[in-house]
Design an enzyme around this catalytic site. Structure first.
Site, PDB file in Angstrom:
ATOM      1  N   GLY A 354       0.794  -0.628   0.000  1.00  0.00           N
ATOM      2  CA  GLY A 354       0.000   0.000   0.000  1.00  0.00           C
ATOM      3  C   GLY A 354       0.851   0.673   0.000  1.00  0.00           C
ATOM      4  O   GLY A 354       1.353   1.893   0.415  1.00  0.00           O
ATOM      5  N   THR A 355       1.979   2.865  -0.158  1.00  0.00           N
ATOM      6  CA  THR A 355       2.663   4.155   0.023  1.00  0.00           C
ATOM      7  C   THR A 355       1.789   5.316  -0.424  1.00  0.00           C
ATOM      8  O   THR A 355       0.976   5.175  -1.325  1.00  0.00           O
ATOM      9  CB  THR A 355       3.957   4.145  -0.807  1.00  0.00           C
ATOM     10  OG1 THR A 355       4.754   3.047  -0.372  1.00  0.00           O
ATOM     11  CG2 THR A 355       4.711   5.436  -0.704  1.00  0.00           C
ATOM     12  N   VAL A 356       1.992   6.471   0.195  1.00  0.00           N
ATOM     13  CA  VAL A 356       1.332   7.701  -0.257  1.00  0.00           C
ATOM     14  C   VAL A 356       2.418   8.725  -0.565  1.00  0.00           C
ATOM     15  O   VAL A 356       3.429   8.821   0.123  1.00  0.00           O
ATOM     16  CB  VAL A 356       0.341   8.264   0.781  1.00  0.00           C
ATOM     17  CG1 VAL A 356      -0.839   7.328   0.952  1.00  0.00           C
ATOM     18  CG2 VAL A 356       1.001   8.537   2.126  1.00  0.00           C
ATOM     19  N   SER A 373       4.715   5.692   4.201  1.00  0.00           N
ATOM     20  CA  SER A 373       4.226   4.360   3.867  1.00  0.00           C
ATOM     21  C   SER A 373       4.362   3.373   5.008  1.00  0.00           C
ATOM     22  O   SER A 373       5.321   3.412   5.775  1.00  0.00           O
ATOM     23  CB  SER A 373       5.010   3.823   2.666  1.00  0.00           C
ATOM     24  OG  SER A 373       4.669   2.495   2.362  1.00  0.00           O
TER      25      SER A 373
END
Length: 535
Positions: A354, A355-356, A373
């Site tokens: 899943g 990182t933003v 993340s």
């Protein structure tokens, strides 16, 4: 920068956004608006980045959380600063204990891959040095959404749904009880558009806002983490948390086509993108959509990644020097290996012995490239009951091979995949860019930079363009939008090509460039729920 703002060679539902006073780009619209609220209240680019990052722990829990790590590149007053917010393995965790537990490699779930979370410390460090608004104000949007609820966005909903299957085998494990009660309380993921609230998360955010983040590392939240870890067989202790602080570092760079491309140094693997760019310097690519262009990019990235996976580690344990890995002589040596056929990847010998993701800019010239993340989706699955704190699984990147620089050891940071990028020219900021997505990240950086500097595409087109991703050996995934003739040509050269209809695995990026006249140019892409907001 030489690109055409009115040209869109690739279909997109988005267009370049332009403004002059401030801009926020990220993969979730509510989080982008949180950052814009700070700019409108007199905050700077750092305040906007922090409010966005804090909000993302609520509205994109499938990618990051309060137990995440975070890295940042920050342009302030004509200088670029780097911040490494990654944490080490707990003092109690050793290679022998992992092997004794029956693992031949580091697991993805449970307590073993949990490292000391760095994101909250990174927020505090960034604010202490460069923030303008009160620290507590940066938490207000996130607290509102966590307490009152927010609608689940499409990409988050898709990834949340996938977590049902991922974590199903752990439903009866007491260590995972917090995950299920927090994120799957009904036994199923929320539907897209469904309103979700996280009251425990809201209370934790309030406490972090009140204490400047100290409660997480040296207060009651640290005590709760310690207690749950002890009760469920974990290794993380409050002493590990108390000894941690995010670290300011000197960014590393390479020059490419007259620009400087900047990354965070190891233990991050941003150096991978720089090594690949150094190899690509020796090639002249006139057109993007050609067999030769794809082949050379893939081979350059394959060689750079082979070196990175072998040599990159906690810098205190690396035998390879960054300057050797980035030397042009070494790049020339690696480039000489590229011919007309796909190579089997092997690391070289660079020794001379899943990182933003989000980016922000303000009207004063300050700019931030920030990435945060848990690593794989919701992370380790370790969620501290009653707090909303979802812990990372960053330790999964450690090797258990004692011959590797990245072999697990207590107090050691793992090889790290999250990498913010930044571009400058002649000592002036052009701006931040990033492509989230695990081991896709340096590959996304390479492709976006080539799209802009070699093929003169505008930021939106550079993000929209079809992508490829080297997986291992000669295996390469490509998006279905790639020309079938190129796909067949790559196969004829020995590449094992897998065509993917799902674009979500090819990274999700954002860009902000500052033009010479001060205009901000922002872009995000259709592989995410992303939004560019500005004024």
């Amino acid at each position: 920068m030489d690109y055409n703002l009115s040209s869109y060679p690739y279909p997109s539902r988005r267009r370049v956004i332009m403004a002059r006073r401030g801009m926020v780009c990220t993969g979730q619209p509510l989080a982008a608006q949180a950052g814009l609220r700070m700019l409108l209240q007199g905050g700077n680019a750092v305040d906007a980045a922090l409010a966005t990052a804090i909000c993302l722990t609520v509205v994109e829990p499938d990618c990051n959380g309060l137990g995440s790590d975070a890295f940042a590149l920050v342009w302030i007053k004509d200088r670029l600063y780097g911040l490494n917010g990654s944490g080490p393995a707990p003092a109690l965790l050793t290679r022998d204990k992992v092997l004794a537990a029956g693992h031949s490699e580091m697991p993805q779930r449970g307590w073993i891959p949990v490292t000391v979370p760095g994101a909250v410390s990174a927020w505090a460090e960034l604010h202490r040095r460069f923030g303008r608004l009160p620290f507590a104000k940066l938490f207000e949007p996130a607290i509102e959404y966590a307490r009152d609820g927010f609608p689940v966005s499409p990409i988050a909903g898709k990834l949340w749904k996938a977590a049902e299957t991922t974590f199903a085998p752990y439903r009866d494990d007491p260590a995972f009880a917090g995950f299920f009660s927090t994120f799957l309380p009904t036994g199923a993921a929320p539907e897209v558009g469904e309103t979700v609230a996280f009251p425990d998360h809201a209370r934790t955010l309030e406490r972090l806002a009140q204490t400047g983040g100290e409660a997480f590392y040296r207060g009651e939240l640290a005590d709760k983490i310690d207690q749950f870890s002890r009760a469920t067989g974990g290794y993380l202790r409050k002493e590990d948390l108390a000894g941690y602080r995010a670290q300011w570092v000197d960014p590393i760079r390479t020059d490419y086509r007259g620009y400087d491309v900047w990354e965070i140094p190891p233990n991050g693997h941003g150096i991978t993108a720089l090594m690949a760019l150094n190899i690509m310097k020796g090639f002249h690519l006139e057109e993007r959509e050609t067999l030769d262009s794809y082949h050379k990019q893939i081979e350059a990235m394959k060689l750079a990644f082979s070196d990175a996976r072998h040599y990159v580690a906690d810098p205190r344990f690396m035998h390879a020097r960054v300057e050797d890995l980035l030397s042009q002589d070494y790049a020339d040596q690696r480039r000489s290996l590229i011919g007309d056929r796909a190579l089997e990847p092997r690391w070289g010998k660079p020794f001379s012995g899943g990182t933003v993701y989000l980016c922000t800019a303000d009207g004063e010239g300050n700019m931030v490239s920030f990435i945060q993340s848990n690593f794989r989706g919701f992370g380790s699955g370790m969620v501290i009951p009653g707090t909303g704190i979802a812990l990372n699984d960053r330790g999964n990147n450690f090797s258990l091979d004692p011959a590797m620089d990245n072999c697990l050891a207590p107090g050691k940071k793992p090889y790290h995949t999250i990498i913010p990028g930044f571009l400058t020219k002649d000592g002036n900021a052009v701006g931040p860019f990033g492509v989230m997505g695990g081991f896709m990240q340096p590959q996304g950086h390479l492709q976006v930079i080539l799209n802009i500097l070699d093929f003169h595409m505008n930021p939106q087109s550079a993000l929209d363009a079809p992508r490829w991703q080297w997986i291992e050996g000669k295996k390469v995934e490509v998006e279905a939008q790639v020309d079938p003739a190129i796909i067949e040509g790559l196969r004829a050269r020995g590449h094992e090509i897998i065509v993917k209809q799902d674009r979500s695995t090819f990274g999700r990026g954002q860009i902000i460039w500052r033009r010479e006249d001060g205009t901000l140019v922002g872009a995000t892409e259709g592989r995410t729920d992303g939004s560019v907001v500005a004024y």
